[in-house]
Design an enzyme around this catalytic site. Structure first.
Site, PDB file in Angstrom:
ATOM      1  N   ILE A 129      33.776  34.519  33.508  1.00  0.00           N
ATOM      2  CA  ILE A 129      33.488  35.343  34.682  1.00  0.00           C
ATOM      3  C   ILE A 129      32.161  36.065  34.519  1.00  0.00           C
ATOM      4  CG2 ILE A 129      34.241  37.333  36.043  1.00  0.00           C
ATOM      5  CD1 ILE A 129      37.124  36.491  35.481  1.00  0.00           C
TER       6      ILE A 129
ATOM      7  N   THR B 290      36.482  45.231  37.169  1.00  0.00           N
ATOM      8  CA  THR B 290      37.406  44.207  37.650  1.00  0.00           C
ATOM      9  C   THR B 290      38.207  43.630  36.489  1.00  0.00           C
ATOM     10  OG1 THR B 290      35.703  42.492  37.402  1.00  0.00           O
ATOM     11  CG2 THR B 290      35.892  43.549  39.567  1.00  0.00           C
TER      12      THR B 290
ATOM     13  N   ASP C  82      38.863  48.123  40.720  1.00  0.00           N
ATOM     14  CA  ASP C  82      39.856  47.197  41.266  1.00  0.00           C
ATOM     15  C   ASP C  82      41.135  47.181  40.447  1.00  0.00           C
ATOM     16  OD1 ASP C  82      40.574  45.002  43.137  1.00  0.00           O
ATOM     17  OD2 ASP C  82      40.519  43.760  41.330  1.00  0.00           O
TER      18      ASP C  82
ATOM     19  N   GLU D  45      49.775  50.319  37.913  1.00  0.00           N
ATOM     20  CA  GLU D  45      49.728  49.534  39.147  1.00  0.00           C
ATOM     21  C   GLU D  45      51.150  49.206  39.597  1.00  0.00           C
ATOM     22  OE1 GLU D  45      47.218  46.096  38.678  1.00  0.00           O
ATOM     23  OE2 GLU D  45      45.445  47.275  38.200  1.00  0.00           O
TER      24      GLU D  45
ATOM     25  N   HIS E 262      43.559  45.564  43.003  1.00  0.00           N
ATOM     26  CA  HIS E 262      43.583  44.415  42.086  1.00  0.00           C
ATOM     27  C   HIS E 262      43.443  43.093  42.844  1.00  0.00           C
ATOM     28  CE1 HIS E 262      45.064  43.290  37.796  1.00  0.00           C
ATOM     29  NE2 HIS E 262      44.261  42.339  38.274  1.00  0.00           N
TER      30      HIS E 262
ATOM     31  N   GLY F 110      39.855  39.047  42.194  1.00  0.00           N
ATOM     32  CA  GLY F 110      39.978  37.614  41.945  1.00  0.00           C
ATOM     33  C   GLY F 110      40.862  36.889  42.934  1.00  0.00           C
TER      34      GLY F 110
END
Length: 307
Positions: A152, A232, A258, A263, A282, A285
């Site tokens: 990435i 990210t 993100d 979470e 999130h 991606g």
């Protein structure tokens, strides 16, 4: 074979699996712990995203399971060592969502540096804040600092260079003379140098002991004045309270976050009043295209492994 999918997956990829195997596809099962444990006992393969915690009771329930497939790349929700000890193969969707993450980084970097995209309500109401919003900055000529230069990170570097950015990187898991730096046209620096030089810092590291709290108050305080931070990677890499304080104090020019330590993110008053802040759930991606790529890659791997 019996395949259990407990988070969302592209329907066409699910249908491909159904053609050869028994498939239980319940995207909401991740939120039904008793039901998940019950159905896991029958699974030869389990397919998850990032919310399902494959450890403890769930791992114990996977008595006949052979494969845990991850619709994504991060594996911090899976106890990989425990899976391997039980003979379970863990399959991530390596590379399939890299473009979506890289585009998110470039898009939010441009938004945060320019700083003029929150004026719709004001302009529509008859105001004209042209002078106040005329100090935005361009991406070209700025320095992008990548913390982590895996797949990435490399793709993010390629997009950034196409936009006219200089790119530097630090990766504690990679040798300083690794070929990837030369191949990507990226200069390798140590982390202290990166945070001082970068106009945009983008994080691309796993959450492990050495990266937890990596960007704490001290490191955030050493970042270039007006720089923006984009995470990210994983929650826990950034100290959220320290970041909120840095934004409110004007030390940083903005942030796009993100991923979070908890979470889904609960109500978090510390984020209130932070200037030039983007919070997303999130999804860096996750796009229509990346979901198809991730899902079909995992379907390919499962069909091969279960043949």
């Amino acid at each position: 074979m019996h395949i259990l999918i407990c988070e969302f997956m592209d329907e066409q990829a699910v249908d491909r699996l159904r053609a050869s195997h028994t498939v239980v596809y319940e995207p909401g099962l991740v939120d039904d712990a008793p039901g998940l444990l019950q159905k896991a006992a029958l699974a030869d393969a389990l397919v998850v995203r990032n919310r399902t915690q494959v450890r403890g009771a769930l791992l114990d329930a996977l008595g006949r399971c052979r494969i845990v497939a991850r619709l994504g790349v991060g594996l911090d929700n899976i106890d990989v060592a425990a899976c391997e000890a039980r003979g379970l193969v863990v399959i991530p969707a390596t590379g399939a969502n890299a473009l979506s993450v890289a585009e998110y980084v470039i898009a939010t970097a441009m938004l945060l540096l320019r700083g003029g995209y929150a004026s719709t309500a004001s302009v529509a109401a008859g105001h004209w804040p042209r002078a106040a919003l005329s100090q935005g900055r361009e991406l070209a000529g700025k320095t992008l600092g990548l913390v982590g230069i895996g797949h990435i990170g490399q793709l993010t570097a390629r997009l950034a260079k196409a936009m006219g950015m200089q790119v530097i990187a630090h990766d504690a898991f990679m040798a300083a003379d690794a070929p990837v730096y030369g191949q990507s046209g990226v200069r390798c620096v140590d982390l202290d140098e990166l945070v001082v030089l970068a106009d945009v810092v983008s994080l691309h590291v796993p959450l492990v002991d050495s990266t937890r709290g990596l960007f704490d108050a001290s490191r955030l305080g050493r970042m270039k004045s007006g720089a923006v931070l984009i995470n990210t990677a994983r929650g826990g890499v950034v100290d959220e309270l320290a970041l909120a304080a840095a934004l409110k104090g004007g030390a940083l020019g903005g942030a796009a976050i993100d991923v979070f330590e908890t979470e889904p993110l609960p109500a978090s008053p510390h984020w209130q009043g932070c200037p030039n802040l983007v919070l997303t759930p999130h999804i860096a991606g996750v796009t229509s295209e990346s979901n198809e790529r991730v899902s079909h890659l995992i379907a390919d791997q499962l069909l091969k492994a279960l043949a």
